[in-house]
Scaffold this motif. Structure first.
Motif, PDB file in Angstrom:
ATOM      1  N   LYS A   1       0.803  -1.227   0.000  1.00  0.00           N
ATOM      2  CA  LYS A   1       0.000   0.000   0.000  1.00  0.00           C
ATOM      3  C   LYS A   1       0.832   1.271   0.000  1.00  0.00           C
ATOM      4  O   LYS A   1       0.394   2.297  -0.532  1.00  0.00           O
ATOM      5  CB  LYS A   1      -0.945   0.003   1.207  1.00  0.00           C
ATOM      6  CG  LYS A   1      -1.999  -1.095   1.143  1.00  0.00           C
ATOM      7  CD  LYS A   1      -2.983  -1.027   2.304  1.00  0.00           C
ATOM      8  CE  LYS A   1      -4.057  -2.111   2.146  1.00  0.00           C
ATOM      9  NZ  LYS A   1      -5.075  -2.069   3.226  1.00  0.00           N
ATOM     10  N   ILE A   2       2.032   1.241   0.613  1.00  0.00           N
ATOM     11  CA  ILE A   2       2.778   2.491   0.761  1.00  0.00           C
ATOM     12  C   ILE A   2       4.087   2.547  -0.021  1.00  0.00           C
ATOM     13  O   ILE A   2       4.649   3.632  -0.184  1.00  0.00           O
ATOM     14  CB  ILE A   2       3.076   2.777   2.244  1.00  0.00           C
ATOM     15  CG1 ILE A   2       4.045   1.748   2.822  1.00  0.00           C
ATOM     16  CG2 ILE A   2       1.791   2.843   3.063  1.00  0.00           C
ATOM     17  CD1 ILE A   2       4.488   2.063   4.260  1.00  0.00           C
ATOM     18  N   GLU A   3       4.573   1.414  -0.513  1.00  0.00           N
ATOM     19  CA  GLU A   3       5.869   1.388  -1.194  1.00  0.00           C
ATOM     20  C   GLU A   3       5.702   1.428  -2.713  1.00  0.00           C
ATOM     21  O   GLU A   3       4.792   0.799  -3.258  1.00  0.00           O
ATOM     22  CB  GLU A   3       6.650   0.129  -0.817  1.00  0.00           C
ATOM     23  CG  GLU A   3       6.948  -0.015   0.670  1.00  0.00           C
ATOM     24  CD  GLU A   3       8.073   0.905   1.131  1.00  0.00           C
ATOM     25  OE1 GLU A   3       8.642   1.648   0.301  1.00  0.00           O
ATOM     26  OE2 GLU A   3       8.376   0.880   2.343  1.00  0.00           O
ATOM     27  N   ASP A   4       6.595   2.158  -3.389  1.00  0.00           N
ATOM     28  CA  ASP A   4       6.609   2.138  -4.846  1.00  0.00           C
ATOM     29  C   ASP A   4       6.959   0.748  -5.354  1.00  0.00           C
ATOM     30  O   ASP A   4       6.381   0.264  -6.323  1.00  0.00           O
ATOM     31  CB  ASP A   4       7.620   3.163  -5.387  1.00  0.00           C
ATOM     32  CG  ASP A   4       7.178   4.598  -5.135  1.00  0.00           C
ATOM     33  OD1 ASP A   4       5.946   4.833  -5.037  1.00  0.00           O
ATOM     34  OD2 ASP A   4       8.053   5.464  -5.039  1.00  0.00           O
ATOM     35  N   ASP A   5       7.927   0.119  -4.682  1.00  0.00           N
ATOM     36  CA  ASP A   5       8.321  -1.242  -5.013  1.00  0.00           C
ATOM     37  C   ASP A   5       8.394  -2.038  -3.709  1.00  0.00           C
ATOM     38  O   ASP A   5       9.377  -1.919  -2.970  1.00  0.00           O
ATOM     39  CB  ASP A   5       9.683  -1.261  -5.717  1.00  0.00           C
ATOM     40  CG  ASP A   5      10.082  -2.668  -6.176  1.00  0.00           C
ATOM     41  OD1 ASP A   5       9.397  -3.640  -5.788  1.00  0.00           O
ATOM     42  OD2 ASP A   5      11.080  -2.785  -6.909  1.00  0.00           O
ATOM     43  N   PRO A   6       7.367  -2.811  -3.395  1.00  0.00           N
ATOM     44  CA  PRO A   6       7.352  -3.562  -2.121  1.00  0.00           C
ATOM     45  C   PRO A   6       8.540  -4.494  -1.951  1.00  0.00           C
ATOM     46  O   PRO A   6       8.893  -4.838  -0.824  1.00  0.00           O
ATOM     47  CB  PRO A   6       6.036  -4.341  -2.197  1.00  0.00           C
ATOM     48  CG  PRO A   6       5.176  -3.568  -3.142  1.00  0.00           C
ATOM     49  CD  PRO A   6       6.131  -3.014  -4.166  1.00  0.00           C
ATOM     50  N   ARG A   7       9.172  -4.896  -3.066  1.00  0.00           N
ATOM     51  CA  ARG A   7      10.327  -5.789  -2.966  1.00  0.00           C
ATOM     52  C   ARG A   7      11.568  -5.045  -2.508  1.00  0.00           C
ATOM     53  O   ARG A   7      12.513  -5.651  -1.992  1.00  0.00           O
ATOM     54  CB  ARG A   7      10.586  -6.458  -4.309  1.00  0.00           C
ATOM     55  CG  ARG A   7       9.455  -7.380  -4.776  1.00  0.00           C
ATOM     56  CD  ARG A   7       9.650  -7.781  -6.210  1.00  0.00           C
ATOM     57  NE  ARG A   7       9.634  -6.614  -7.091  1.00  0.00           N
ATOM     58  CZ  ARG A   7       9.834  -6.645  -8.394  1.00  0.00           C
ATOM     59  NH1 ARG A   7      10.094  -7.809  -8.982  1.00  0.00           N
ATOM     60  NH2 ARG A   7       9.796  -5.535  -9.114  1.00  0.00           N
ATOM     61  N   LEU A   8      11.593  -3.716  -2.707  1.00  0.00           N
ATOM     62  CA  LEU A   8      12.708  -2.873  -2.280  1.00  0.00           C
ATOM     63  C   LEU A   8      12.138  -1.737  -1.424  1.00  0.00           C
ATOM     64  O   LEU A   8      12.079  -0.588  -1.853  1.00  0.00           O
ATOM     65  CB  LEU A   8      13.456  -2.310  -3.488  1.00  0.00           C
ATOM     66  CG  LEU A   8      14.108  -3.333  -4.418  1.00  0.00           C
ATOM     67  CD1 LEU A   8      14.624  -2.653  -5.678  1.00  0.00           C
ATOM     68  CD2 LEU A   8      15.257  -4.041  -3.676  1.00  0.00           C
ATOM     69  N   PRO A   9      11.704  -2.058  -0.212  1.00  0.00           N
ATOM     70  CA  PRO A   9      10.996  -1.066   0.603  1.00  0.00           C
ATOM     71  C   PRO A   9      11.873   0.112   1.013  1.00  0.00           C
ATOM     72  O   PRO A   9      13.015  -0.065   1.446  1.00  0.00           O
ATOM     73  CB  PRO A   9      10.539  -1.873   1.817  1.00  0.00           C
ATOM     74  CG  PRO A   9      11.487  -3.028   1.884  1.00  0.00           C
ATOM     75  CD  PRO A   9      11.827  -3.358   0.460  1.00  0.00           C
ATOM     76  N   ARG A  10      11.330   1.296   0.851  1.00  0.00           N
ATOM     77  CA  ARG A  10      12.025   2.516   1.262  1.00  0.00           C
ATOM     78  C   ARG A  10      11.605   2.954   2.661  1.00  0.00           C
ATOM     79  O   ARG A  10      12.413   3.477   3.432  1.00  0.00           O
ATOM     80  CB  ARG A  10      11.706   3.630   0.248  1.00  0.00           C
ATOM     81  CG  ARG A  10      11.889   5.069   0.731  1.00  0.00           C
ATOM     82  CD  ARG A  10      13.339   5.438   0.940  1.00  0.00           C
ATOM     83  NE  ARG A  10      13.469   6.818   1.371  1.00  0.00           N
ATOM     84  CZ  ARG A  10      13.315   7.250   2.632  1.00  0.00           C
ATOM     85  NH1 ARG A  10      13.017   6.371   3.579  1.00  0.00           N
ATOM     86  NH2 ARG A  10      13.474   8.519   2.940  1.00  0.00           N
ATOM     87  N   TYR A  11      10.356   2.748   3.011  1.00  0.00           N
ATOM     88  CA  TYR A  11       9.813   3.284   4.255  1.00  0.00           C
ATOM     89  C   TYR A  11       9.629   2.221   5.349  1.00  0.00           C
ATOM     90  O   TYR A  11       9.936   2.469   6.502  1.00  0.00           O
ATOM     91  CB  TYR A  11       8.476   3.982   3.980  1.00  0.00           C
ATOM     92  CG  TYR A  11       8.623   5.113   3.006  1.00  0.00           C
ATOM     93  CD1 TYR A  11       9.244   6.293   3.383  1.00  0.00           C
ATOM     94  CD2 TYR A  11       8.184   4.999   1.682  1.00  0.00           C
ATOM     95  CE1 TYR A  11       9.424   7.331   2.481  1.00  0.00           C
ATOM     96  CE2 TYR A  11       8.350   6.027   0.781  1.00  0.00           C
ATOM     97  CZ  TYR A  11       8.973   7.197   1.180  1.00  0.00           C
ATOM     98  OH  TYR A  11       9.152   8.214   0.283  1.00  0.00           O
ATOM     99  N   LEU A  12       9.125   1.060   4.984  1.00  0.00           N
ATOM    100  CA  LEU A  12       8.904   0.000   5.969  1.00  0.00           C
ATOM    101  C   LEU A  12      10.007  -1.035   5.770  1.00  0.00           C
ATOM    102  O   LEU A  12       9.886  -1.946   4.972  1.00  0.00           O
ATOM    103  CB  LEU A  12       7.512  -0.620   5.785  1.00  0.00           C
ATOM    104  CG  LEU A  12       6.841  -1.121   7.070  1.00  0.00           C
ATOM    105  CD1 LEU A  12       5.418  -1.584   6.787  1.00  0.00           C
ATOM    106  CD2 LEU A  12       7.628  -2.222   7.732  1.00  0.00           C
ATOM    107  N   GLN A  13      11.081  -0.853   6.531  1.00  0.00           N
ATOM    108  CA  GLN A  13      12.292  -1.631   6.313  1.00  0.00           C
ATOM    109  C   GLN A  13      12.415  -2.789   7.300  1.00  0.00           C
ATOM    110  O   GLN A  13      11.931  -2.720   8.432  1.00  0.00           O
ATOM    111  CB  GLN A  13      13.520  -0.727   6.433  1.00  0.00           C
ATOM    112  CG  GLN A  13      13.542   0.399   5.408  1.00  0.00           C
ATOM    113  CD  GLN A  13      14.805   1.240   5.530  1.00  0.00           C
ATOM    114  OE1 GLN A  13      15.669   0.996   6.373  1.00  0.00           O
ATOM    115  NE2 GLN A  13      14.915   2.239   4.666  1.00  0.00           N
ATOM    116  N   THR A  14      13.083  -3.844   6.839  1.00  0.00           N
ATOM    117  CA  THR A  14      13.420  -4.966   7.709  1.00  0.00           C
ATOM    118  C   THR A  14      14.713  -4.663   8.437  1.00  0.00           C
ATOM    119  O   THR A  14      15.677  -4.174   7.830  1.00  0.00           O
ATOM    120  CB  THR A  14      13.589  -6.258   6.878  1.00  0.00           C
ATOM    121  OG1 THR A  14      12.371  -6.559   6.211  1.00  0.00           O
ATOM    122  CG2 THR A  14      13.969  -7.427   7.785  1.00  0.00           C
TER     123      THR A  14
END
Length: 228
Positions: free
Chosen positions: A204-217
């Motif tokens: 819902k919030i990432e441009d590319d969920p596979r390379l998260p910018r905001y919700l990081q592991t």
């Protein structure tokens, strides 16, 4: 003391003493009060880092005391305790200005996790207001309303997604363990459920969920929200 200075307010003497003993054993400096008037006297005389406050007290109850302190400009972090677990009661407490809410009975370890989280996100300078919103690219998270918006439009979140994002937002820029996230979002029985909610939020919030910018592991820990 490592954990901080805690004011415990509860009219149940047995629970009050147990909490004081447990918190002291875990590095906190603890002062106790049996009712709101005694709590106010301690607040006037001493500086505290957090207050653990029972809701169901005779006279001025915990929600009323929380509301009054906030109206007076007191921003001491408050964790409410209550035997009532209904959603409406929880909402009333948070609307009054409480920072968190824990229903009795609870696991002592969960209390420690919640206190640590509250202290971690508390403004270091109590005279400096904490931010009310976080920017996540095209999205804005309203901390007070627990609401995600894209521009002027609200973004639909499930309750589980909302709870998870709220906990991560409170500790923005810092890693939060899976165990703490699970405990804070009602997934204690299945911490891996947190991973499922993270995956959904990223979509819902990432441009590319596979390379998260905001919700990081955070490797070996859990997850972290990194706003703009």
């Amino acid at each position: 003391m490592e954990g901080g200075h805690v004011l415990v307010v509860d009219d149940d003497r047995r629970l009050r003493d147990l909490l004081a003993k447990y918190l002291t054993e875990n590095g906190y400096l603890v002062v106790t009060a049996a009712e709101a008037g005694e709590a106010r006297r301690h607040l006037a005389a001493l500086a505290f880092d957090v207050m653990v406050l029972d809701v169901m007290m005779p006279g001025e109850d915990g929600i009323a005391l929380t509301r009054a302190l906030r109206a007076e400009g007191n921003r001491l972090p408050i964790l409410l305790l209550t035997a009532r677990g209904e959603v409406n009661d929880r909402i009333r407490g948070l609307e009054a200005g409480a920072d968190d809410y824990l229903s009795k009975p609870f696991e002592p370890r969960e209390l420690l996790l919640r206190l640590a989280s509250i202290l971690r996100r508390a403004p270091r300078d109590q005279g400096e207001a904490a931010p009310s919103t976080l920017r996540l690219g095209a999205f804005t998270w309203d901390l007070a309303r627990a609401e995600l918006r894209r521009g002027d439009q609200p973004v639909h979140l499930t309750q589980a997604e909302r709870d998870l994002l709220a906990v991560l937002a409170e500790a923005a820029g810092q890693g939060v363990s899976r165990d703490e996230l699970a405990a804070r979002t009602g997934s204690a029985a299945n911490p891996r459920a947190v991973d499922v909610q993270v995956t959904r939020l990223r979509k819902k919030i990432e441009d590319d969920p596979r390379l998260p910018r905001y919700l990081q592991t955070v490797r070996g820990t859990g997850y972290m929200l990194r706003p703009d």
